[in-house]
Design a protein around this motif. Structure first.
Motif, PDB file in Angstrom:
ATOM      1  N   GLY A  43      -0.231 -24.819 -28.189  1.00 31.01           N
ATOM      2  CA  GLY A  43      -1.292 -24.331 -27.324  1.00 31.01           C
ATOM      3  C   GLY A  43      -1.029 -22.963 -26.746  1.00 31.01           C
ATOM      4  N   VAL A  45       1.521 -22.071 -24.730  1.00 35.61           N
ATOM      5  CA  VAL A  45       2.282 -22.053 -23.484  1.00 35.61           C
ATOM      6  C   VAL A  45       3.662 -21.453 -23.742  1.00 35.61           C
ATOM      7  CG1 VAL A  45       3.416 -23.487 -21.741  1.00 35.61           C
ATOM      8  CG2 VAL A  45       1.062 -23.978 -22.426  1.00 35.61           C
ATOM      9  N   PRO A  67       0.888 -20.113 -18.881  1.00 38.24           N
ATOM     10  CA  PRO A  67      -0.168 -20.653 -19.751  1.00 38.24           C
ATOM     11  C   PRO A  67      -0.281 -19.937 -21.091  1.00 38.24           C
ATOM     12  CG  PRO A  67      -0.978 -20.430 -17.505  1.00 38.24           C
ATOM     13  CD  PRO A  67       0.355 -19.732 -17.558  1.00 38.24           C
ATOM     14  N   ARG A 107       3.101 -29.923 -17.677  1.00 38.52           N
ATOM     15  CA  ARG A 107       2.352 -29.178 -18.693  1.00 38.52           C
ATOM     16  C   ARG A 107       0.871 -29.109 -18.319  1.00 38.52           C
ATOM     17  NH1 ARG A 107       2.097 -27.649 -24.247  1.00 38.52           N
ATOM     18  NH2 ARG A 107       0.043 -26.678 -24.391  1.00 38.52           N
ATOM     19  N   ARG A 108       0.343 -30.190 -17.765  1.00 40.39           N
ATOM     20  CA  ARG A 108      -1.064 -30.191 -17.358  1.00 40.39           C
ATOM     21  C   ARG A 108      -1.307 -29.198 -16.225  1.00 40.39           C
ATOM     22  NH1 ARG A 108      -4.763 -34.267 -17.837  1.00 40.39           N
ATOM     23  NH2 ARG A 108      -5.948 -32.946 -16.396  1.00 40.39           N
ATOM     24  N   ASP A 111      -1.591 -25.895 -17.814  1.00 41.64           N
ATOM     25  CA  ASP A 111      -2.873 -25.805 -18.510  1.00 41.64           C
ATOM     26  C   ASP A 111      -4.030 -25.549 -17.550  1.00 41.64           C
ATOM     27  OD1 ASP A 111      -1.669 -26.214 -20.954  1.00 41.64           O
ATOM     28  OD2 ASP A 111      -2.103 -28.369 -21.029  1.00 41.64           O
ATOM     29  N   GLU A 112      -3.839 -25.904 -16.285  1.00 38.66           N
ATOM     30  CA  GLU A 112      -4.874 -25.660 -15.272  1.00 38.66           C
ATOM     31  C   GLU A 112      -4.886 -24.204 -14.813  1.00 38.66           C
ATOM     32  OE1 GLU A 112      -7.152 -27.668 -13.809  1.00 38.66           O
ATOM     33  OE2 GLU A 112      -6.658 -29.525 -14.860  1.00 38.66           O
TER      34      GLU A 112
END
Length: 320
Positions: A43, A45, A67, A107-108, A111-112
């Protein structure tokens, strides 16, 4: 039991845990478990691992997640793992938590849209309270001094953690707003309420009233106290009693199996309500669901864990 015998028990527990979970590693080391490096994850990151933030105490290393590789200065989320101040690591999280403290939650957060600092700290009984609070400030000082180099917005900081990490979060927050309390711990915080915007307190337990034997074993190991009487360091660590007329906006979460986690969360929320400090308490009763300590780490599997995580992020976004 006495400090010696309590420490002996803790060391035996830790030895077993390390032989199973962290083979080849020592609980307290000035060398990181991995060589510092840079990885690009799925993704896009970007993760820089095992950056040193100090040399006074062992385990003074952190991972820095972005991110993407745009080097945009986003809000900075500083996170500390749990583990009763005896176990745990930034890479594997809290072995005492329901979700085993994996990195999925962190990780979430990235991602935010947050830059995430995921840090280690020295463990008891070799390093006791308030060493870990001192390390919190050492980390903040390092991040402030290297903000441009690390592409961090240190004017919009969130401090959070689970379990022991939540204890550190709550205590450091009080140090920031109450110089007298900070002085008792020998700390002059670099952070101010203008920069430290939000606390995410995920299951702190600082009020020793009602602790069971297991909790006292861990906490007395951290504090180096002989007595279970509510005095000395046992009273000093209950930082909410030193909140006067101001605090940092706080998101507060608790599971519902240990009454001391519930009481700590409810009492902190009541304290903040009384002084008009913005806060949110997340507490699901046993009638709603049976939620073990660290349940929010199961956010991708359990309905209530997902709701708690989403409410945390909503509260943070409101204040950052």
């Amino acid at each position: 039991m006495g400090t010696f015998w309590n420490d002996l028990k803790c060391r035996a527990l830790r030895k077993v845990a390390y032989s199973k979970l962290y083979k080849g590693h020592k609980p307290n080391s000035f060398e990181p478990w991995k060589a510092p490096g840079r990885m690009v994850l799925e993704g896009g990151v970007v993760c820089h691992n095992d950056i040193s933030y100090g040399n006074t105490y062992p385990n003074s290393h952190f991972d820095l997640w972005y991110p993407d590789d745009s080097m945009e200065k986003r809000p900075t989320f500083v996170y500390f793992h749990g583990g009763g101040f005896l176990f745990g690591d930034k890479s594997t999280g809290d072995p005492l938590a329901a979700g085993e403290g994996g990195s999925g939650k962190l990780r979430r957060i990235v991602d935010e849209g947050y830059n995430l600092v995921n840090a280690n700290y020295a463990l008891a009984p070799e390093f006791r309270f308030p060493v870990q609070i001192e390390q919190t400030d050492q980390l903040m000082r390092y991040l402030m001094e290297h903000a441009d180099e690390l592409h961090l917005d240190m004017t919009r900081v969130i401090l959070g953690g689970g379990s022991a990490g939540a204890d550190m979060t709550e205590i450091y927050g009080v140090c920031v707003v109450n110089p007298d309390y900070a002085k008792k711990l020998g700390i002059q915080p670099v952070m101010t309420p203008e920069h430290l915007r939000v606390l995410a307190i995920d299951e702190a337990a600082l009020d020793s009233h009602g602790f069971d034997d297991d909790m006292f074993t861990l906490l007395l190991c951290w504090l180096g106290e002989d007595s279970r009487d509510y005095a000395g360091k046992l009273a000093l660590m209950n930082a909410k009693e030193y909140i006067k007329d101001t605090y940092i906006p706080s998101w507060i979460n608790t599971s519902n199996r240990g009454e001391y986690f519930v009481r700590d969360a409810v009492d902190l929320a009541a304290k903040l309500e009384s002084i008009g400090c913005e806060h949110e308490l997340v507490y699901f009763t046993k009638e709603q669901a049976d939620l073990d300590h660290g349940y929010m780490d199961l956010f991708d599997k359990k309905e209530f864990a997902k709701e708690a995580f989403e409410r945390m992020m909503q509260f943070i976004k409101k204040h950052v």
